[in-house]
Scaffold this motif. Structure first.
Motif, short mmCIF file in Angstrom:
data_model
loop_
_atom_site.label_atom_id
_atom_site.label_comp_id
_atom_site.label_asym_id
_atom_site.label_seq_id
_atom_site.Cartn_x
_atom_site.Cartn_y
_atom_site.Cartn_z
N PRO A 1 29.82 8.43 29.25
CA PRO A 1 29.45 8.77 28.45
C PRO A 1 29.28 8.97 27.61
N GLY A 2 30.00 10.25 26.67
CA GLY A 2 28.96 11.16 26.16
C GLY A 2 29.01 12.72 26.72
N LEU A 3 28.74 12.30 27.71
CA LEU A 3 28.37 13.12 28.19
C LEU A 3 29.28 14.10 29.22
N GLY A 4 30.99 13.35 29.26
CA GLY A 4 32.06 14.31 30.41
C GLY A 4 31.64 13.77 31.24
N LEU A 5 32.33 14.82 32.08
CA LEU A 5 32.37 15.53 33.44
C LEU A 5 30.81 16.87 33.85
N ARG A 6 29.73 16.60 34.43
CA ARG A 6 29.74 17.30 34.48
C ARG A 6 29.70 17.69 36.86
N LEU A 7 29.52 18.93 37.32
CA LEU A 7 29.80 19.13 38.21
C LEU A 7 28.18 19.24 38.96
N ILE A 8 28.04 18.12 40.27
CA ILE A 8 28.03 17.90 41.39
C ILE A 8 27.53 19.18 41.98
N TYR A 9 28.57 19.57 43.25
CA TYR A 9 28.77 20.06 44.40
C TYR A 9 30.03 20.72 44.82
N PHE A 10 30.14 21.81 45.19
CA PHE A 10 31.26 22.28 45.38
C PHE A 10 31.53 23.39 46.28
N SER A 11 32.10 22.82 47.20
CA SER A 11 33.37 23.72 48.37
C SER A 11 34.35 24.53 47.80
N TYR A 12 34.41 25.80 48.86
CA TYR A 12 35.43 26.44 48.71
C TYR A 12 36.20 26.84 49.98
N ASP A 13 35.78 26.17 51.20
CA ASP A 13 35.93 26.23 52.60
C ASP A 13 35.30 25.49 53.29
N VAL A 14 35.35 25.04 54.75
CA VAL A 14 34.95 24.07 56.05
C VAL A 14 33.59 24.85 55.34
N LYS A 15 32.85 23.56 55.90
CA LYS A 15 31.44 24.11 55.94
C LYS A 15 29.64 25.12 54.55
N MET A 16 30.92 25.31 53.66
CA MET A 16 30.73 26.44 52.49
C MET A 16 30.37 25.24 51.08
N LYS A 17 29.36 25.44 50.55
CA LYS A 17 28.62 24.07 49.86
C LYS A 17 27.96 25.12 49.11
N GLU A 18 28.30 24.86 47.12
CA GLU A 18 27.88 25.65 46.14
C GLU A 18 27.42 24.50 45.51
N ASP B 1 26.02 22.46 38.36
CA ASP B 1 24.99 21.74 37.27
C ASP B 1 23.97 21.11 37.36
N ILE B 2 24.04 20.10 38.63
CA ILE B 2 23.30 18.65 38.97
C ILE B 2 23.28 18.05 39.78
N PRO B 3 22.70 18.60 40.88
CA PRO B 3 22.66 19.14 41.90
C PRO B 3 21.31 17.96 42.56
N GLU B 4 20.32 17.87 41.86
CA GLU B 4 19.42 16.84 42.16
C GLU B 4 19.91 15.91 42.52
N GLY B 5 19.22 15.58 43.76
CA GLY B 5 18.95 14.11 44.38
C GLY B 5 20.07 14.29 45.14
N TYR B 6 21.73 14.97 45.38
CA TYR B 6 22.43 14.77 45.90
C TYR B 6 22.57 15.70 46.93
N SER B 7 23.47 15.70 47.66
CA SER B 7 23.75 16.26 49.10
C SER B 7 25.46 16.96 49.34
N VAL B 8 25.98 17.34 49.96
CA VAL B 8 27.08 16.83 50.62
C VAL B 8 27.12 17.83 52.01
N SER B 9 28.55 17.71 52.28
CA SER B 9 28.91 17.41 53.64
C SER B 9 30.41 18.31 54.05
N ARG B 10 30.87 19.04 53.94
CA ARG B 10 32.51 19.44 54.81
C ARG B 10 32.34 19.37 56.05
#
Lengths: 112, 116
Positions: free
Chosen positions: A39-56, A59-68
């Motif tokens: 609430p009040g902060l909207g949507l904040r991007l954690i991680y994104f991926s534009y292809d298999v095994k690719m991740k970027e 804005d707020i990646p700390e404490g998170y990781s991803v897998s594709r």
């Protein structure tokens, strides 16, 4: 219609637990995203991926990781959950040009 | 860094009154701009988008937005709102990551509440 499915609608975890949030899309989209909505902060991007095994980092990646490992699946991992990670987590997918994001219904995560 | 600013966190209006939800972006390159809407207890969905061409874009339910490059704005307007327009509205911009990838950045949202 495109379907983006998030594995859980509600999750309750304890501080320090490892948490996995799963997202699957069925339209062969190249791009996938994880946002958190507060609430009040909207949507904040954690991680994104534009292809298999690719991740970027977003804005707020700390404490998170991803897998594709597969094109249709994008997982968000909280290595050691903390109370400040209590939030609504939204997964989205789109084609490479990002002209339209398709969102899942969200996972409301509570960390106690 | 590219960003999106929604100046109003809440906008209360009476039914059938006009409304404007403000959005400003910062970007030094060509932009794709979007408005997404989240109705109560529903997921986010695309309302309208500007990619190129005519600077005025419209949605199927009467909203319109105008891309103004000189003012770096993409305000959302509707001449007469209905109770069913009650929702949270998010402005968003596409940010190019490299030659083949991009990401979407959202503003903080504006909660539109309609009073009968």
């Amino acid at each position: 219609d495109v379907k983006v499915t998030q594995s859980s609608r509600y999750l309750v975890k304890r501080t320090g637990e490892k948490v996995f949030l799963e997202c699957v899309q069925d339209m062969d989209h190249e791009n996938m995203f994880w946002y958190r909505q507060d609430p009040g902060l909207g949507l904040r991007l954690i991680y994104f991926s534009y292809d298999v095994k690719m991740k970027e980092k977003g804005d707020i990646p700390e404490g998170y990781s991803v897998s594709r490992e597969k094109k249709e699946r994008f997982s968000l991992i909280l290595e050691s959950a903390s109370t400040n990670q209590t939030s609504m987590y939204l997964c989205a997918s789109s084609t490479r040009t990002n002209e339209k994001l398709f969102f899942g219904s969200g996972t409301q995560l509570s960390v106690l | 860094a590219q960003s999106v600013t929604q100046l109003d966190s809440q906008v209360p209006v009476f039914e059938e009154a006009p409304v404007e939800l403000r959005c400003n972006y910062s970007s030094s390159v060509s932009v794709y701009l979007f408005w997404y809407v989240q109705y109560p207890n529903q997921g986010l969905q695309l309302l309208l988008k500007y990619l190129s061409g005519s600077t005025l874009v419209e949605s199927i339910n009467g909203f319109e937005a105008e891309f103004n490059k000189s003012q770096t704005s993409f305000h959302l307007r509707k001449p007469s709102v209905h109770i069913s327009d009650t929702a949270e509205y998010f402005c968003a911009v596409r940010v190019n990551w490299d030659s083949s990838a991009s990401k979407i950045i959202f503003g903080s949202g504006t909660r539109l509440s309609i009073r009968p």
